[in-house]
Design an enzyme around this catalytic site. Structure first.
Site, short mmCIF file in Angstrom:
data_model
loop_
_atom_site.label_atom_id
_atom_site.label_comp_id
_atom_site.label_asym_id
_atom_site.label_seq_id
_atom_site.Cartn_x
_atom_site.Cartn_y
_atom_site.Cartn_z
N ASN A 64 -10.10 -0.42 -0.16
CA ASN A 64 -8.73 -0.39 0.06
C ASN A 64 -8.29 -0.84 -1.56
OD1 ASN A 64 -5.97 -0.58 0.26
ND2 ASN A 64 -6.30 -1.69 2.39
N HIS A 97 -3.41 7.02 3.06
CA HIS A 97 -4.02 5.73 2.54
C HIS A 97 -5.44 5.17 2.99
CE1 HIS A 97 -4.22 1.58 1.10
NE2 HIS A 97 -4.14 1.17 1.82
N CYS A 108 0.62 -1.16 -0.06
CA CYS A 108 -0.09 0.10 0.22
C CYS A 108 0.93 1.27 0.11
CB CYS A 108 -1.12 0.12 1.13
SG CYS A 108 -2.13 -1.40 1.35
O1 UT7 Z 1 -3.77 -1.50 3.56
C1 UT7 Z 1 -2.84 -2.34 4.35
C2 UT7 Z 1 -3.18 -2.12 5.79
N1 UT7 Z 1 -4.48 -2.82 6.17
C3 UT7 Z 1 -5.29 -2.31 7.06
O2 UT7 Z 1 -4.86 -1.04 7.42
C4 UT7 Z 1 -6.35 -3.03 7.66
C5 UT7 Z 1 -6.40 -2.92 9.38
N2 UT7 Z 1 -7.39 -3.53 9.72
C6 UT7 Z 1 -8.67 -3.23 9.76
O3 UT7 Z 1 -9.16 -2.28 8.93
C7 UT7 Z 1 -9.62 -4.16 10.60
O4 UT7 Z 1 -8.87 -4.64 11.79
C8 UT7 Z 1 -10.82 -4.79 10.22
C9 UT7 Z 1 -11.70 -4.06 9.25
C10 UT7 Z 1 -9.81 -5.76 9.29
C11 UT7 Z 1 -11.51 -5.73 11.16
O5 UT7 Z 1 -12.18 -4.74 12.04
P1 UT7 Z 1 -11.89 -5.28 13.48
O6 UT7 Z 1 -12.68 -4.12 14.04
O7 UT7 Z 1 -10.47 -5.21 13.80
O8 UT7 Z 1 -12.51 -6.56 13.57
P2 UT7 Z 1 -12.09 -7.85 14.24
O9 UT7 Z 1 -11.23 -8.40 13.33
O10 UT7 Z 1 -11.58 -7.83 15.52
O11 UT7 Z 1 -13.46 -8.91 14.19
C12 UT7 Z 1 -14.45 -8.51 14.96
C13 UT7 Z 1 -15.55 -9.54 14.83
C14 UT7 Z 1 -15.27 -10.95 14.94
O12 UT7 Z 1 -16.09 -11.48 15.63
P3 UT7 Z 1 -15.83 -12.08 16.88
O13 UT7 Z 1 -14.71 -12.99 16.95
O14 UT7 Z 1 -15.90 -10.82 17.83
O15 UT7 Z 1 -17.16 -12.95 16.98
C15 UT7 Z 1 -15.31 -11.33 13.30
O16 UT7 Z 1 -15.36 -12.50 13.19
O17 UT7 Z 1 -16.19 -9.08 13.55
C16 UT7 Z 1 -16.39 -10.35 12.87
N3 UT7 Z 1 -16.15 -10.18 11.49
C17 UT7 Z 1 -17.17 -9.88 10.61
N4 UT7 Z 1 -18.57 -9.97 10.91
C18 UT7 Z 1 -19.08 -9.48 9.72
C19 UT7 Z 1 -15.05 -10.00 10.65
N5 UT7 Z 1 -15.22 -9.63 9.70
C20 UT7 Z 1 -16.63 -9.51 9.56
C21 UT7 Z 1 -17.44 -9.13 8.18
N6 UT7 Z 1 -18.91 -8.95 8.52
N7 UT7 Z 1 -17.10 -8.95 7.08
#
Ligand code: UT7
Length: 329
Positions: free
Chosen positions: A286, A256, A112
């Site tokens: 992204n 970004h 990125c």
């Molecule tokens: O470009 C390169 C750099 N990349 C980034 O900067 C990305 C950085 N990371 C992020 O943007 C975020 O961490 C994400 C958007 C990827 C995830 O958000 P989060 O708030 O960190 O969520 P999480 O991974 O902790 O997941 C929370 C919950 C989980 O369920 P449980 O374990 O709490 O029951 C996931 O399974 O949300 C669930 N989950 C979803 N639910 C509905 C994960 N993806 C989804 C989804 N729809 N698409």
């Protein structure tokens, strides 16, 4: 000798994939995607549309704005993690399409951060060798072809597109240089948290790697999130300090576009008001190396920035790679 931004261009493919479309593909919902990422829709390339096709469109628009032809180019650099082929480079493919016979061309892989790293390299090349007077820098990605459309953790995040910048040197002492300060970094101790595991020399492609979904983006989202905020804030503060330019004098911050929550966490810590922070992640998701180039072009064509304005670009991505450039648009 100074270097200026002579033109910008961008391109996103026609096809739109909405959050409602994704609800039919994996167990997710519009509300989760909007509140956790800020993304509402993303554009996906057609099956017969490759990264070079999108880079060509963005580059063509940037050349048009700059008022120069492909044959005037001395170099083409393409930031991408989704080149058309492992080799030849996407840059070489663009050379042929632009008729840029005198240009030397290559791809740069910094995920990125690809556009920022490419701009720094282009600027340094032009300073080092006065023969390179016009350089086309592209950031272009077809992330849809390395996205696991069965994995809800990642498939809601990414989109396709391309951005481009034409840098042109000038011997006119009255023309100010476009690059005021830069602060770029890498940290190879985090290679495991954001990667595409197979298809290289470590794990060559096999029926097994395909079956195991190892040709798709794998990401530990939460860990990447925290590192991204700290890294972009630190690099952004560094270029402000190095340049001696106050945050209030920055016309626009272009971060970004990975997640609106990351962007909202970075902006106040740079001391720049929210309304001066550019966001379009809602429309495109992204797009990795394409993201900042698309933003810069939209900001320029939309009249948000004018020549002479200070613009702070900051990025973060796999590698890890990150950094900031303070430019005079
Ligand atoms: O470009 C390169 C750099 N990349 C980034 O900067 C990305 C950085 N990371 C992020 O943007 C975020 O961490 C994400 C958007 C990827 C995830 O958000 P989060 O708030 O960190 O969520 P999480 O991974 O902790 O997941 C929370 C919950 C989980 O369920 P449980 O374990 O709490 O029951 C996931 O399974 O949300 C669930 N989950 C979803 N639910 C509905 C994960 N993806 C989804 C989804 N729809 N698409």
């Amino acid at each position: 000798m100074s270097i200026r931004i002579a033109g910008t261009g961008s391109y996103v493919p026609e096809r739109i994939l909405t959050n409602a479309d994704l609800e039919k593909m994996v167990e997710t919902n519009d509300e989760w995607i909007r509140t956790r990422t800020g993304i509402e829709e993303r554009h996906l390339a057609a099956d017969n549309e490759a990264t070079s096709d999108m880079a060509y469109e963005a580059g063509r628009r940037a050349l048009e704005m700059a008022g120069i032809r492909g044959e005037d180019l001395d170099a083409i650099i393409v930031g991408t993690i989704t080149p058309d082929h492992v080799f030849p480079s996407t840059g070489c493919i663009l050379q042929q399409r632009f008729g840029a016979e005198g240009a030397f061309c290559f791809d740069l892989e910094a995920a990125c951060s690809g556009l920022l790293f490419s701009l720094e390299v282009a600027h340094s090349l032009m300073k080092a060798n006065k023969r390179y007077r016009r350089v086309l820098v592209c950031g272009a990605e077809k992330l849809s072809c390395i996205t696991d459309w069965t994995d809800r953790n990642t498939c809601v995040l990414f989109g396709d597109g391309a951005g481009a910048v034409v840098l042109e040197s000038s011997d006119d002492a009255a023309v100010p240089d476009c690059l005021i300060a830069s602060d770029l970094h890498s940290d190879g101790s985090y290679t495991e948290i954001l990667k595409l595991p197979a298809g290289g020399s470590r794990i060559p492609t096999s029926a097994e790697t395909v079956a195991n979904h190892q040709h798709f983006i794998h990401m530990a989202g939460k860990e990447v999130f925290k590192l991204a905020v700290n890294a972009m804030v630190s690099a952004g503060r560094q270029v402000l300090e190095d340049s001696g330019i106050a945050p209030e004098a920055i016309k626009l911050v272009i971060p970004h576009q990975a997640n609106s929550r990351i962007i909202h966490a970075v902006a106040p810590r740079l001391g720049v008001p929210e309304e001066r922070v550019f966001i379009n992640v809602n429309k495109y998701g992204n797009t990795s190396a394409a993201s900042i180039g698309i933003c810069l072009d939209e900001a320029a064509r939309g009249g948000l920035i004018e020549h002479g304005d200070y613009v702070l670009l900051t990025a973060f991505g796999g590698g890890l790679t990150w950094g900031a450039l303070l430019i005079r648009y």
